[in-house]
Design an enzyme around this catalytic site. Structure first.
Site, mmCIF file in Angstrom:
data_model
loop_
_atom_site.group_PDB
_atom_site.id
_atom_site.type_symbol
_atom_site.label_atom_id
_atom_site.label_comp_id
_atom_site.label_asym_id
_atom_site.label_seq_id
_atom_site.Cartn_x
_atom_site.Cartn_y
_atom_site.Cartn_z
ATOM 1 C CG HIS B 274 -1.946 -1.065 1.326
ATOM 2 N ND1 HIS B 274 -2.245 -1.506 2.500
ATOM 3 C CD2 HIS B 274 -2.399 -1.728 0.407
ATOM 4 C CE1 HIS B 274 -3.281 -2.370 2.175
ATOM 5 N NE2 HIS B 274 -3.298 -2.473 0.927
ATOM 6 C CB THR B 429 4.053 0.829 2.288
ATOM 7 O OG1 THR B 429 3.054 -0.009 2.604
ATOM 8 C CG2 THR B 429 5.403 -0.092 2.260
ATOM 9 C CB VAL B 430 3.245 0.258 7.871
ATOM 10 C CG1 VAL B 430 4.292 1.420 8.252
ATOM 11 C CG2 VAL B 430 2.007 1.004 7.840
ATOM 12 C CG HIS B 431 -0.595 -1.784 5.569
ATOM 13 N ND1 HIS B 431 -1.753 -1.056 5.209
ATOM 14 C CD2 HIS B 431 -0.165 -1.875 6.734
ATOM 15 C CE1 HIS B 431 -2.066 -0.463 6.254
ATOM 16 N NE2 HIS B 431 -1.258 -1.125 7.366
ATOM 17 C CG LEU B 432 6.038 -4.261 3.029
ATOM 18 C CD1 LEU B 432 7.145 -4.541 3.906
ATOM 19 C CD2 LEU B 432 6.454 -3.766 1.679
#
Lengths: 139, 507
Positions: B274, B429-432
């Protein structure tokens, strides 16, 4: 690889710190920047080290081969600003150093106290006590 | 939670299950296996930091609990900085614990598009319910603070849906120290929920012990090789011989371990994320963002493709955010009390890769945003800018180097037509996710519908790398649900361990 002089050039002038406080903060910020970069992935570290050599060379040229520790804050700031205007990845390097330095600077209890902000240590203690009180109430 | 197990020398041991990684995925897998009475060993690369020892300073937290002290980035034409936890509990220790259920329509579409067996809204519901119970997903009580109200008010004024965010928390007192690791234990991270339960059931947790690779013979992993920090301060080798291996090391390190083990088919080729673009908004009145909870509202009107929300602000984070254009923004520090940090997050359509090199711990991650991502980021940025002005912002500074800031709402559309300056935009991002996707079609998925690596009997993936696509929501709930599902299926679905688990249950 990260020189104390480079970090010092990046540090904000406000809040104003007396000599002893500034030395302490500078030392802690430099330590953090060095430790953080040492933990970075190898491929980023290689890039950062090569670019830092370029930055150091640029500073030397710009400042007329003056030794880094002898430069004034203004001169250093100007030199870094000009380096930042070069094409990528030069601005990325400055942003990286500046981000780390700002993070550590404004996270420092001496700086926070001067800004009138409760230190993280005090905040943590205050909220732990609040939580203990609530827990006691809940029980 | 009791202290973690430490190596006192080289170790070679057999067990039923090895779980690699202790974050949202690993903890769920471990809980299921430990409940079934199996002999479980969990490996975690980072240290165990109990609640009472969570660091007060952000700098200490970064060095101790964040992977590479937070200096991780996916390389590409525009690099994307990313953050992951590296401690017992994984990223659940340093995130904000936002809990969002996977939308039903998304699950149904994934089931169809990726031919995933026994999948969809109804099939996932019990697992999502369980995840919600584990973390006590709930709305935070009490005043949320001006930083939250700003998003709520913007939604109301612009006619956009603004939703309060549920979090995994129990009596949160609003320390605003989520990124340090919650100092009061209110955040229901894995070290406060599932891991203590699994340890109480006999699981052995090897902290500061990094799984390097699997030893594979034919269709089976016969050993997990690891290097751990011993009680004597020296590194020791551990060779674990499990019957079942669960890889739960996250979207970057699960594929890295698999690739290092020679298991490369559709592994690490489809990283999704994200991409997030932040802005700093300055208001006339006090916001007090660093002194209150992070914004607990999100503008969900444009989900799943775009979500607008707010970030944690601490003096350190705030200083860092101003680094994009320090010469122009340094005076904002003095106005920190009147400022907030907000973001536009988009469901990335771009794809990235994870590659390892011999001898290197950290893999090389690359990612290229799709043209649609840039379009969505520009729209999202314009919308978050307008939202800020609707709530009374006087200036909005997007995270774009050299940008002087917007002073009127109309200016926010600046990049809608000409596009964002890709070489000056700071993305993070912190959502992978999605680097070892599940699916029924082995021509484009790394694992089967239940996480079992194609062609291998006893290697199962149970983390964010399983998501077929970036979900457009905070992924923790989805990750936990998929991990519960994978573990339950492995134990119930005819695997050799299922007989043992049944015997334990009947005892």
């Amino acid at each position: 690889m990260v020189s104390r002089s480079l970090v010092e050039t990046l540090l904000p002038r406000r809040p104003e710190l007396d000599r002893a406080a500034r030395a302490r903060v500078l030392s802690d910020v430099t330590d953090f920047v060095q430790q953080a970069l040492a933990m970075a992935p190898w491929h980023l570290r290689i890039g950062v080290n090569v670019l830092t050599l370029c930055l150091t060379a640029w500073l030397s040229i710009y400042l007329g081969l003056t030794r880094l520790r002898a430069i004034t804050h203004d001169m250093g700031e100007r030199a870094i600003e000009l380096f930042e205007r070069m094409p990528n990845p030069a601005p990325g390097l400055v942003r990286l150093y500046r981000s780390l330095a700002m993070l550590a600077f404004y996270d420092h209890p001496i700086v926070m106290a001067l800004m009138g902000i409760e230190s993280s240590e005090e905040r943590q203690t205050r909220f732990r006590e609040l939580r203990r009180g609530l827990d006691a109430g809940i029980r | 939670m009791s202290p973690s197990y430490r190596l006192d020398g080289p170790v070679e041991t057999a067990c039923d299950v090895v779980v690699i990684g202790s974050g949202a995925g690993g903890a769920c897998v471990a809980a299921v296996c430990a409940e079934a009475g199996l002999d479980v060993i969990m490996l975690e690369e980072g240290p165990f930091v109990p609640t009472e020892q969570k660091p007060a300073r952000l700098t200490t937290a970064l060095l101790r609990q964040w992977r590479c002290s937070g200096l991780t980035a996916a390389l590409g034409p525009t690099p994307v900085a990313y953050a992951e936890g590296r401690c017992v509990g994984g990223s659940t220790e340093i995130n904000a614990a936002v809990f969002q259920r996977t939308p039903d329509e998304l699950l149904e579409r994934w089931a169809q598009d990726y031919r995933i067996a026994d999948f969809g809204a109804a099939a996932l519901a019990p697992h999502l319910d369980r995840a919600a119970r584990v973390v006590n997903s709930s709305l935070t009580r009490g005043p949320l603070g001006r930083a939250s109200e700003i998003l709520h008010e913007a939604g109301r004024k612009l006619g956009w849906r603004a939703t309060p965010l549920e979090r995994g928390q129990r009596h949160c007192v609003g320390t605003n120290m989520c990124a340090h690791g919650c100092p009061t234990g209110a955040k229901q991270s894995m070290s406060n929920t599932l891991l203590p339960e699994a340890l109480a059931r006999g699981m052995r947790l090897f902290a500061e012990c990094r799984a390097t690779h699997l030893v594979v013979r034919g269709r089976r992993a016969i050993a997990v090789e690891a290097i751990g920090m011993g009680a004597d301060g020296r590194r020791h080798r551990a060779t674990l011989r499990p019957r079942l291996v669960f890889l739960c090391a996250g979207a970057i390190h699960t594929p890295a371990i698999l690739r290092r083990s020679g298991l490369k088919r559709h592994v690490g080729d489809t990283l999704r994320m994200h991409p997030t673009l932040k802005c700093v908004a300055l208001f006339d009145k006090r916001v007090g963002a660093s002194d209150s909870r992070f914004p607990l509202y999100a503008i969900s009107e444009f989900m799943p493709d775009q979500r607008l929300g707010g970030s944690i602000v601490t003096p350190g984070f705030f200083g860092m955010m101003l680094s994009d254009y320090w010469q122009h923004r340094k005076d904002l520090v003095a106005a920190m009390d009147r400022a907030g940090a907000y973001y536009a997050i988009v469901r990335g359509q771009g794809v990235g890769r994870i590659r390892t090199l011999p001898g290197a711990v950290e893999p090389v991650v690359s990612y290229r945003l799709a043209p649609l991502d840039w379009e969505n980021l520009a729209k999202g940025l314009a919308r978050i800018g307008r939202a800020m002005f609707a709530s009374g912002a006087t200036v909005v500074y997007p995270s774009i180097r050299g940008h002087a800031g917007w002073r009127r709402p109309e200016e926010c559309d600046e990049f809608n037509v000409r596009g964002l300056p890709q070489n000056r935009t700071s993305l993070m991002t912190v959502h992978l996710s999605s680097s070892c996707p599940l699916g029924g079609d082995d021509r484009r998925s790394a694992t089967d519908s239940f996480g079992r690596l194609h062609g291998h009997e006893n290697v199962i993936v149970g983390d964010a790398s399983q998501l077929p696509e970036a979900p457009g929501i905070n992924p923790q709930a989805t990750v936990m649900a998929l991990a519960f599902r994978a573990a339950e299926h492995a134990l119930a679905g005819g695997h050799e361990l299922s007989r043992r688990a049944s015997a334990e249950a009947n005892r």
